[in-house]
Motif scaffolding. Structure first.
Motif, mmCIF file in Angstrom:
data_model
loop_
_atom_site.group_PDB
_atom_site.id
_atom_site.type_symbol
_atom_site.label_atom_id
_atom_site.label_comp_id
_atom_site.label_asym_id
_atom_site.label_seq_id
_atom_site.Cartn_x
_atom_site.Cartn_y
_atom_site.Cartn_z
ATOM 1 N N ILE A 1 4.855 7.396 -1.479
ATOM 2 C CA ILE A 1 5.336 7.279 0.252
ATOM 3 C C ILE A 1 4.478 6.312 1.014
ATOM 4 O O ILE A 1 3.050 6.128 0.592
ATOM 5 N N SER A 2 4.907 5.793 1.852
ATOM 6 C CA SER A 2 3.797 4.959 2.952
ATOM 7 C C SER A 2 3.300 6.098 4.020
ATOM 8 O O SER A 2 3.451 7.302 3.991
ATOM 9 N N VAL A 3 1.885 5.402 4.308
ATOM 10 C CA VAL A 3 1.243 6.467 5.392
ATOM 11 C C VAL A 3 2.037 6.714 6.315
ATOM 12 O O VAL A 3 3.233 5.911 6.728
ATOM 13 N N TYR A 4 1.721 7.538 7.467
ATOM 14 C CA TYR A 4 2.662 7.718 8.683
ATOM 15 C C TYR A 4 2.388 6.425 9.625
ATOM 16 O O TYR A 4 1.217 6.164 9.688
ATOM 17 N N GLY A 5 3.440 5.879 10.173
ATOM 18 C CA GLY A 5 3.295 4.700 11.152
ATOM 19 C C GLY A 5 3.922 3.594 10.393
ATOM 20 O O GLY A 5 5.245 3.823 9.872
ATOM 21 N N PHE B 1 13.283 -0.959 13.621
ATOM 22 C CA PHE B 1 12.441 -0.175 12.711
ATOM 23 C C PHE B 1 13.344 0.234 11.505
ATOM 24 O O PHE B 1 14.518 1.068 11.848
ATOM 25 N N PHE B 2 12.811 -0.196 10.488
ATOM 26 C CA PHE B 2 13.655 -0.023 9.102
ATOM 27 C C PHE B 2 12.720 1.120 8.182
ATOM 28 O O PHE B 2 11.429 0.946 8.311
ATOM 29 N N VAL B 3 13.333 1.844 7.513
ATOM 30 C CA VAL B 3 12.623 2.485 6.302
ATOM 31 C C VAL B 3 13.520 2.096 4.938
ATOM 32 O O VAL B 3 14.416 1.768 4.915
ATOM 33 N N TRP B 4 12.606 1.895 3.772
ATOM 34 C CA TRP B 4 13.192 1.715 2.522
ATOM 35 C C TRP B 4 12.953 2.841 1.690
ATOM 36 O O TRP B 4 11.910 3.376 1.623
ATOM 37 N N LYS B 5 14.159 3.277 1.193
ATOM 38 C CA LYS B 5 14.200 4.465 0.403
ATOM 39 C C LYS B 5 14.848 4.060 -1.056
ATOM 40 O O LYS B 5 15.487 3.164 -1.216
ATOM 41 N N LEU B 6 14.002 4.399 -1.965
ATOM 42 C CA LEU B 6 14.174 3.786 -3.462
ATOM 43 C C LEU B 6 14.171 4.848 -4.408
ATOM 44 O O LEU B 6 13.167 5.763 -4.616
ATOM 45 N N ILE B 7 15.200 5.096 -5.293
ATOM 46 C CA ILE B 7 15.294 6.109 -6.286
ATOM 47 C C ILE B 7 15.118 5.469 -7.498
ATOM 48 O O ILE B 7 16.019 4.411 -7.946
ATOM 49 N N VAL B 8 13.998 5.432 -8.112
ATOM 50 C CA VAL B 8 13.722 4.856 -9.435
ATOM 51 C C VAL B 8 14.339 5.465 -10.728
ATOM 52 O O VAL B 8 14.988 4.746 -11.622
ATOM 53 N N PHE C 1 9.225 6.079 -0.698
ATOM 54 C CA PHE C 1 9.760 6.261 0.692
ATOM 55 C C PHE C 1 8.808 5.256 1.353
ATOM 56 O O PHE C 1 7.673 5.520 1.359
ATOM 57 N N ASP C 2 9.298 4.112 2.091
ATOM 58 C CA ASP C 2 8.221 3.067 2.874
ATOM 59 C C ASP C 2 8.750 3.047 4.158
ATOM 60 O O ASP C 2 9.860 2.669 4.465
ATOM 61 N N ARG C 3 7.985 2.955 5.201
ATOM 62 C CA ARG C 3 8.043 2.722 6.472
ATOM 63 C C ARG C 3 7.695 1.618 6.732
ATOM 64 O O ARG C 3 6.388 1.052 6.866
ATOM 65 N N LEU C 4 8.497 0.715 7.265
ATOM 66 C CA LEU C 4 8.354 -0.842 7.329
ATOM 67 C C LEU C 4 7.495 -0.973 8.899
ATOM 68 O O LEU C 4 7.975 -0.517 9.644
ATOM 69 N N ASN C 5 7.155 -2.272 8.639
ATOM 70 C CA ASN C 5 6.288 -2.859 10.166
ATOM 71 C C ASN C 5 7.502 -3.831 10.767
ATOM 72 O O ASN C 5 7.756 -4.756 10.183
ATOM 73 N N PRO D 1 0.502 -1.364 0.029
ATOM 74 C CA PRO D 1 0.035 0.098 0.045
ATOM 75 C C PRO D 1 0.882 1.292 0.031
ATOM 76 O O PRO D 1 1.981 1.328 0.758
ATOM 77 N N LEU D 2 0.443 2.176 -0.934
ATOM 78 C CA LEU D 2 1.164 3.416 -0.875
ATOM 79 C C LEU D 2 0.482 4.526 -1.430
ATOM 80 O O LEU D 2 -0.777 4.585 -1.754
ATOM 81 N N LEU D 3 0.781 5.893 -0.972
ATOM 82 C CA LEU D 3 0.194 6.935 -1.290
ATOM 83 C C LEU D 3 0.837 7.641 -2.452
ATOM 84 O O LEU D 3 2.074 7.936 -2.550
#
Length: 350
Positions: free
Chosen positions: A71-75, A312-319, A110-114, A56-58
């Protein structure tokens, strides 16, 4: 192998019902109340034989260009899906995602992982090779209370000072579950006061509509608890908790500055711990520090309840690196000026 883009509530809900586990951050309703008017909430569903993954993304328009970013939602969101085997080959998934992002002219993701869904890191561990650039970044620890343990064992993990504070609060405060419009308004007022006190950024001052839609959603269970001072009969603290599947999430809170010495928020977290354990929930996620900082007062507050942590990890991707660099140059932002991502939106973040 195929990819589908889910945007309607019925298909989004149907997908979540088919997965092993998810949090309220993955739900359709939370995405709808989190997005701006110009954002599009999507769930990118990948299917390969009996394996399916939903991301899921915005998707956001980059003003003045033909491009977008995601980007992912906040959380704590990230992908959810069926159980993937340990030897799962991520190459097809990677190619499918990159093709989709390129097709939709998405420059960066940009994605905040669970922290509770460990397979997420495996999916993204190699997604940073070739003509695109990606990384998993560790931001710190989040605090969990293991509700599977007996209540007394849970409490034994409390720091000594916290135990004393809770004992005192139990004598001086009473618990109330918010039910009326007035109860929820008291919570909002205390939350806003809290944000003003800590000089929070404007984006944390959620609208009345945000709270109304959040509380009324059936995608998850929202409970607001109030702490009442026995002497003055005044509501001195309030906390919002969200329940999904086996998880309870500490979400938002506020306290009356004049009554901080009564430790109302700590009292309410302890009360929810007891309540949720009796209801059969397994984990109580308190979250981490401000900006995932393990050295700030917020993390110290939360870690006084438990010594169980999750990374807690975040994923950053430059396409599209060429366009990413062009946007940074256009906005006169030096690449090494900040760790913020995507860097070309740094001015909007301040």
């Amino acid at each position: 192998m195929k990819i589908e883009i889910l945007t309607e509530k019925n298909e989004w809900d149907e997908f979540l019902e088919s997965v092993e586990d998810y949090g309220f951050y993955h739900t359709f309703d939370y995405h709808q109340i989190s997005k701006s008017e110009t954002d599009q909430a999507v769930l990118i569903k990948y299917t390969n034989n009996d394996i399916f993954i939903g991301l899921p993304l915005l998707i956001r328009k980059i003003e003045g260009t033909e491009y977008f970013d995601a980007i992912s939602v906040y959380g704590y969101a990230g992908p959810v899906g069926s159980k993937t085997p340990l030897n799962f080959n991520t190459s097809n998934y990677e190619k499918t995602l990159i093709d989709f992002f390129n097709e939709k002219k998405i420059v960066s993701v940009f994605d905040r992982l669970n922290p509770y869904l460990t397979f997420q890191n495996i999916l993204f561990s190699n997604l940073g090779e070739g003509s695109y650039f990606g990384e998993l970044e560790y931001l710190g620890k989040i605090v969990n209370i293991n509700l599977s343990n007996p209540l007394e064992e849970q409490r034994s993990k409390y720091q000594r000072r916290l135990k004393t504070q809770i004992n005192k609060a139990n004598r001086l405060l009473s618990l109330k579950v918010a039910e009326t419009k007035e109860d929820f308004q008291e919570f909002q007022d205390l939350y806003y006061a809290n944000m003003k006190r800590i000089k929070a950024k404007k984006r944390y001052f959620f609208s009345d509509e945000y709270f109304e839609k959040f509380i009324s959603s059936n995608d998850y269970i929202t409970e607001v608890l109030l702490a009442i001072d026995n002497e003055t009969k005044k509501t001195i603290a309030a906390c919002m908790f969200v329940k999904t599947n086996t998880m309870v999430q500490y979400h938002l809170s506020g306290s009356d500055e004049k009554f901080l010495h009564l430790n109302g928020s700590k009292f309410l977290i302890d009360q929810m711990r007891i309540k949720a354990t009796k209801e059969g929930y397994k984990n109580f996620n308190l979250g981490g520090g401000l900006g995932a900082n393990e050295n700030d007062s917020l993390f110290r507050f939360k870690s006084s309840f438990s010594d169980e942590y999750h990374p807690f990890f975040v994923w950053k991707l430059i396409v599209n690196k060429e366009e990413y660099d062009n946007l940074c140059n256009k906005n006169k932002i030096l690449k090494m000026s900040s760790s913020f991502f995507p860097l070309y939106r740094l001015a909007e973040h301040k």
